[in-house]
Design an enzyme around this catalytic site. Structure first.
Site, mmCIF file in Angstrom:
data_model
loop_
_atom_site.group_PDB
_atom_site.id
_atom_site.type_symbol
_atom_site.label_atom_id
_atom_site.label_comp_id
_atom_site.label_asym_id
_atom_site.label_seq_id
_atom_site.Cartn_x
_atom_site.Cartn_y
_atom_site.Cartn_z
ATOM 1 N N ARG A 107 0.889 -1.179 0.000
ATOM 2 C CA ARG A 107 0.000 0.000 0.000
ATOM 3 C C ARG A 107 0.916 1.214 0.000
ATOM 4 O O ARG A 107 1.714 1.384 0.927
ATOM 5 C CB ARG A 107 -0.913 -0.012 1.225
ATOM 6 C CG ARG A 107 -1.573 1.346 1.463
ATOM 7 C CD ARG A 107 -2.697 1.273 2.464
ATOM 8 N NE ARG A 107 -3.849 0.611 1.900
ATOM 9 C CZ ARG A 107 -5.051 0.597 2.467
ATOM 10 N NH1 ARG A 107 -5.250 1.202 3.619
ATOM 11 N NH2 ARG A 107 -6.057 -0.022 1.890
ATOM 12 N N HIS A 134 -7.481 1.040 -6.311
ATOM 13 C CA HIS A 134 -7.646 0.097 -5.196
ATOM 14 C C HIS A 134 -8.331 -1.162 -5.738
ATOM 15 O O HIS A 134 -9.476 -1.451 -5.413
ATOM 16 C CB HIS A 134 -8.486 0.761 -4.098
ATOM 17 C CG HIS A 134 -8.420 0.088 -2.759
ATOM 18 N ND1 HIS A 134 -7.607 -1.003 -2.505
ATOM 19 C CD2 HIS A 134 -9.072 0.344 -1.585
ATOM 20 C CE1 HIS A 134 -7.761 -1.376 -1.243
ATOM 21 N NE2 HIS A 134 -8.642 -0.581 -0.667
ATOM 22 N N GLN A 137 -10.116 -3.917 -3.503
ATOM 23 C CA GLN A 137 -11.411 -3.480 -2.979
ATOM 24 C C GLN A 137 -12.519 -3.745 -3.990
ATOM 25 O O GLN A 137 -13.603 -4.235 -3.638
ATOM 26 C CB GLN A 137 -11.349 -1.978 -2.668
ATOM 27 C CG GLN A 137 -12.647 -1.425 -2.116
ATOM 28 C CD GLN A 137 -12.964 -1.982 -0.744
ATOM 29 O OE1 GLN A 137 -12.146 -1.915 0.156
ATOM 30 N NE2 GLN A 137 -14.152 -2.536 -0.569
ATOM 31 N N ASP A 225 -17.477 7.150 -0.941
ATOM 32 C CA ASP A 225 -16.226 6.940 -0.206
ATOM 33 C C ASP A 225 -15.926 8.242 0.539
ATOM 34 O O ASP A 225 -16.582 9.271 0.311
ATOM 35 C CB ASP A 225 -15.102 6.574 -1.199
ATOM 36 C CG ASP A 225 -13.801 6.158 -0.515
ATOM 37 O OD1 ASP A 225 -13.807 5.935 0.716
ATOM 38 O OD2 ASP A 225 -12.769 6.053 -1.218
ATOM 39 N N CYS A 266 -16.332 1.427 0.842
ATOM 40 C CA CYS A 266 -15.188 0.539 1.091
ATOM 41 C C CYS A 266 -14.742 0.568 2.550
ATOM 42 O O CYS A 266 -14.041 -0.333 2.989
ATOM 43 C CB CYS A 266 -14.044 0.888 0.160
ATOM 44 S SG CYS A 266 -13.328 2.523 0.461
ATOM 45 N N ARG A 294 -13.274 -8.883 1.213
ATOM 46 C CA ARG A 294 -11.863 -8.589 0.936
ATOM 47 C C ARG A 294 -11.035 -9.854 1.182
ATOM 48 O O ARG A 294 -10.133 -10.178 0.413
ATOM 49 C CB ARG A 294 -11.360 -7.463 1.863
ATOM 50 C CG ARG A 294 -11.962 -6.092 1.602
ATOM 51 C CD ARG A 294 -11.476 -5.509 0.305
ATOM 52 N NE ARG A 294 -10.022 -5.377 0.270
ATOM 53 C CZ ARG A 294 -9.326 -4.368 0.800
ATOM 54 N NH1 ARG A 294 -9.949 -3.379 1.384
ATOM 55 N NH2 ARG A 294 -8.004 -4.338 0.704
HETATM 56 N N1 CP Z 1 -11.119 -0.445 2.503
HETATM 57 C C1 CP Z 1 -9.847 -0.479 2.926
HETATM 58 O O1 CP Z 1 -8.912 -0.678 2.147
HETATM 59 O O2 CP Z 1 -9.695 -0.332 4.264
HETATM 60 P P1 CP Z 1 -8.332 -0.143 5.071
HETATM 61 O O3 CP Z 1 -7.798 1.224 4.755
HETATM 62 O O4 CP Z 1 -8.712 -0.302 6.503
HETATM 63 O O5 CP Z 1 -7.352 -1.201 4.626
HETATM 64 N N1 NVA Z 2 -10.128 6.638 -0.970
HETATM 65 C C1 NVA Z 2 -9.667 6.168 0.303
HETATM 66 C C2 NVA Z 2 -9.859 4.691 0.408
HETATM 67 C C3 NVA Z 2 -9.444 4.090 1.731
HETATM 68 C C4 NVA Z 2 -9.557 2.596 1.761
HETATM 69 C C5 NVA Z 2 -8.213 6.565 0.514
HETATM 70 O O1 NVA Z 2 -7.420 6.419 -0.426
HETATM 71 O O2 NVA Z 2 -7.876 7.022 1.601
#
Ligand code: CP
Ligand code: NVA
Length: 308
Positions: A107, A134, A137, A225, A266, A294
């Site tokens: 990530r 993502h 997701q 989101d 998400c 997930r």
């Molecule tokens: N939806 C998602 O990716 O959640 P986290 O940021 O908790 O991993």
């Molecule tokens: N759009 C959000 C998703 C988190 C899972 C971010 O990137 O922070």
């Protein structure tokens, strides 16, 4: 060996096979304790590195649990605590990690970091979120939709709010799996034009509709989101809240849809900002199914990465 970097760069037949396997893996575990091992153990003797340059609850936990259920072990690494956060190149990090572990999930911020890691790693690399996308997701989201409502092909998905990284992966999926997407949100927070173009080139109908009450007409799924993603500057908070408030998913918006559309987010959610608690906890919300899926979707992705 395969990398899982994005939905639009993964073969459609492979996406479909992963979705089918994810559901089969979920079904096979019904009623079992979370720590029970799967029937086969494709990750036996394997170690998976989970690298985080941003916070996470779901991604971190679901990958860790998924690896364990498949008989493997994990190493959870924080980017800030690695030499990566102190000037070592991503290419060298990729070469080094590839000598120790059998797979890497990352990530990160810049999607270039992900692509450079994949280029220099000799083990599979999985995208656990970048500023741009993502994909894990959206694999879980498609699985969740199909679990509740059957095939997503030909259905209408409405994205209300910020056209962010998660929205881009939804558009990639629209192109690959052929469903329609309507974006409703402020023009300055419109989705990535390349993601829109990809979906359209693949035959998905993508519509931009400024009025959220019009946008949700005929929708099968309404998604939102957070108004401020992890990569967005905190200074943007007040402005974004003002811009995005009209696109809040609330009871009035859900009621404007005649179709009993599902609601997805998400997570993590900022309750009563992008979506009200009445919607989050309402009868059409499947947000915790998404979170659970997930786990199953990523197990199918990891199997595919290892060539299974
Ligand atoms: N939806 C998602 O990716 O959640 P986290 O940021 O908790 O991993
Ligand atoms: N759009 C959000 C998703 C988190 C899972 C971010 O990137 O922070």
């Amino acid at each position: 060996m395969n990398h899982f970097l994005d939905i639009h760069t993964t073969d459609v037949a492979d996406l479909r096979a992963m979705l089918m396997q994810a559901q089969a893996l979920k079904d096979a575990r019904a009623g079992q304790p979370k720590g029970a091992l799967d029937g086969d153990l494709p990750l036996k003797d394997h170690i998976v590195a989970l690298v985080f340059e941003k916070p996470s609850t779901r991604t971190r936990t679901s990958f860790d649990v998924g690896v364990r259920q498949m008989g493997g072990q994990t190493l959870v690494l924080s980017g800030a605590e690695m030499q990566l956060g102190h000037g070592e190149s991503i290419a060298d990090t990729a070469r080094v990690l590839s000598r120790y572990v059998d797979m890497i999930m990352i990530r990160t911020f810049d999607p270039e970091t992900l692509h450079e890691l994949a280029e220099h790693a000799t083990v599979p690399v999985i995208n656990g979120l970048t500023d741009a996308s993502h994909p894990c997701q959206i694999m879980a989201d498609v699985m969740t939709f199909e679990e509740h409502r059957g095939p997503i092909t030909g259905k209408k998905v409405v994205w209300s709010g910020d056209g962010n990284n998660v929205c881009s992966s939804f558009l990639h999926a629209a192109g690959q799996l052929r469903f329609d997407m309507t974006f409703t949100g402020p023009p300055t927070l419109a989705p990535d034009p390349q993601a829109v173009a990809f979906a359209r080139e693949r035959g998905a109908r993508v519509t931009i509709e400024r009025d959220p009450l019009v946008a949700v007409q005929g929708a099968d799924l309404i998604v939102t989101d957070t108004w401020l993603s992890m990569h967005d500057p905190q200074e943007a908070r007040a402005r974004r809240h003002n811009q995005l408030r009209p696109y809040q998913v609330n009871d009035a918006l859900m009621a404007a849809n005649e179709n009993q559309a599902l609601f997805m987010h998400c997570l993590p959610a900022h309750r009563d900002e992008e979506a009200t608690s009445t919607v989050m906890d309402g009868p059409n919300s499947v947000v915790f199914d998404e979170a659970e899926n997930r786990l199953h979707a990523q197990k199918a992705i990891m199997r595919w990465c290892l060539g299974g």
